[in-house]
Design a protein around this motif. Sequence first.
Motif, PDB file in Angstrom:
ATOM      1  N   PHE A   5      36.233  32.337  45.665  1.00  0.00           N
ATOM      2  CA  PHE A   5      35.052  32.705  44.894  1.00  0.00           C
ATOM      3  C   PHE A   5      35.469  33.342  43.572  1.00  0.00           C
ATOM      4  CE2 PHE A   5      36.376  36.390  47.211  1.00  0.00           C
ATOM      5  CZ  PHE A   5      36.124  37.465  46.365  1.00  0.00           C
ATOM      6  N   VAL A   6      34.525  33.395  42.649  1.00  0.00           N
ATOM      7  CA  VAL A   6      34.715  34.099  41.385  1.00  0.00           C
ATOM      8  C   VAL A   6      34.064  35.471  41.536  1.00  0.00           C
ATOM      9  CG1 VAL A   6      34.200  34.102  38.909  1.00  0.00           C
ATOM     10  CG2 VAL A   6      34.777  31.952  40.063  1.00  0.00           C
ATOM     11  N   ASN A   7      34.847  36.538  41.258  1.00  0.00           N
ATOM     12  CA  ASN A   7      34.314  37.883  41.434  1.00  0.00           C
ATOM     13  C   ASN A   7      33.547  38.359  40.197  1.00  0.00           C
ATOM     14  OD1 ASN A   7      36.253  38.804  39.575  1.00  0.00           O
ATOM     15  ND2 ASN A   7      37.558  39.729  41.129  1.00  0.00           N
ATOM     16  N   CYS A  10      34.994  37.936  36.734  1.00  0.00           N
ATOM     17  CA  CYS A  10      35.241  36.534  36.368  1.00  0.00           C
ATOM     18  C   CYS A  10      36.671  36.105  36.720  1.00  0.00           C
ATOM     19  CB  CYS A  10      34.936  36.284  34.892  1.00  0.00           C
ATOM     20  SG  CYS A  10      34.445  34.577  34.586  1.00  0.00           S
ATOM     21  N   GLU A  11      37.191  36.624  37.849  1.00  0.00           N
ATOM     22  CA  GLU A  11      38.520  36.259  38.346  1.00  0.00           C
ATOM     23  C   GLU A  11      38.358  35.320  39.533  1.00  0.00           C
ATOM     24  OE1 GLU A  11      40.780  40.490  37.460  1.00  0.00           O
ATOM     25  OE2 GLU A  11      39.455  40.338  39.199  1.00  0.00           O
ATOM     26  N   ALA A  12      39.162  34.262  39.558  1.00  0.00           N
ATOM     27  CA  ALA A  12      39.142  33.305  40.663  1.00  0.00           C
ATOM     28  C   ALA A  12      39.999  33.870  41.796  1.00  0.00           C
ATOM     29  CB  ALA A  12      39.675  31.959  40.209  1.00  0.00           C
ATOM     30  N   ALA A  30      43.980  37.129  46.718  1.00  0.00           N
ATOM     31  CA  ALA A  30      44.846  37.008  45.548  1.00  0.00           C
ATOM     32  C   ALA A  30      44.104  36.312  44.410  1.00  0.00           C
ATOM     33  CB  ALA A  30      46.108  36.224  45.904  1.00  0.00           C
ATOM     34  N   LEU A  31      44.417  36.725  43.193  1.00  0.00           N
ATOM     35  CA  LEU A  31      43.853  36.107  41.994  1.00  0.00           C
ATOM     36  C   LEU A  31      44.682  34.894  41.625  1.00  0.00           C
ATOM     37  CD1 LEU A  31      43.810  39.477  41.428  1.00  0.00           C
ATOM     38  CD2 LEU A  31      42.614  38.625  39.440  1.00  0.00           C
ATOM     39  N   GLY A 114      30.243  34.807  41.644  1.00  0.00           N
ATOM     40  CA  GLY A 114      29.888  34.199  42.912  1.00  0.00           C
ATOM     41  C   GLY A 114      30.155  32.715  42.973  1.00  0.00           C
ATOM     42  N   GLY A 115      30.662  32.138  41.893  1.00  0.00           N
ATOM     43  CA  GLY A 115      30.961  30.710  41.863  1.00  0.00           C
ATOM     44  C   GLY A 115      32.052  30.334  42.859  1.00  0.00           C
TER      45      GLY A 115
END
Length: 123
Positions: A5-7, A10-12, A30-31, A114-115
């Motif tokens: 998810f994207v937090n 805006c980190e994957a 982990a990012l 949330g992506g």
Amino acid sequence: MMQGFVNQNCEAIIQVAVGHASKRKQMVKALIDTGFTGFLSLPQSIIASLGLPWHFRDVGTLGDGSEVIFEMYKASVIWDGQDRVIDVAASEADPLIGMSLLYGFKVEIEAVEGGIVAIKALK
């Protein structure tokens, strides 16, 4: 396929099961860092709790161009349903997934809070 998810920053983010080959694995968030050429970085506290064996020292170049020496460890991860032995760099930053672990995979990111982050093997 693996999903994350994207937090709110805006980190994957994805979760990966990490451990010593002979011990139980621990889930680690982990990012995804496309600027990191290694496999995985973890804080020393997680490396110690997992009992990962030390492997070697390596010189790395940070984003600002400075060079640092990383303590490297061996770990076993579950990646795309398969057990893989990889190198782990000790770093006090947040855990990072690097391009060496992503090599051979397609990464899709819905770049909104949330992506969905989807990682699929290229075949």
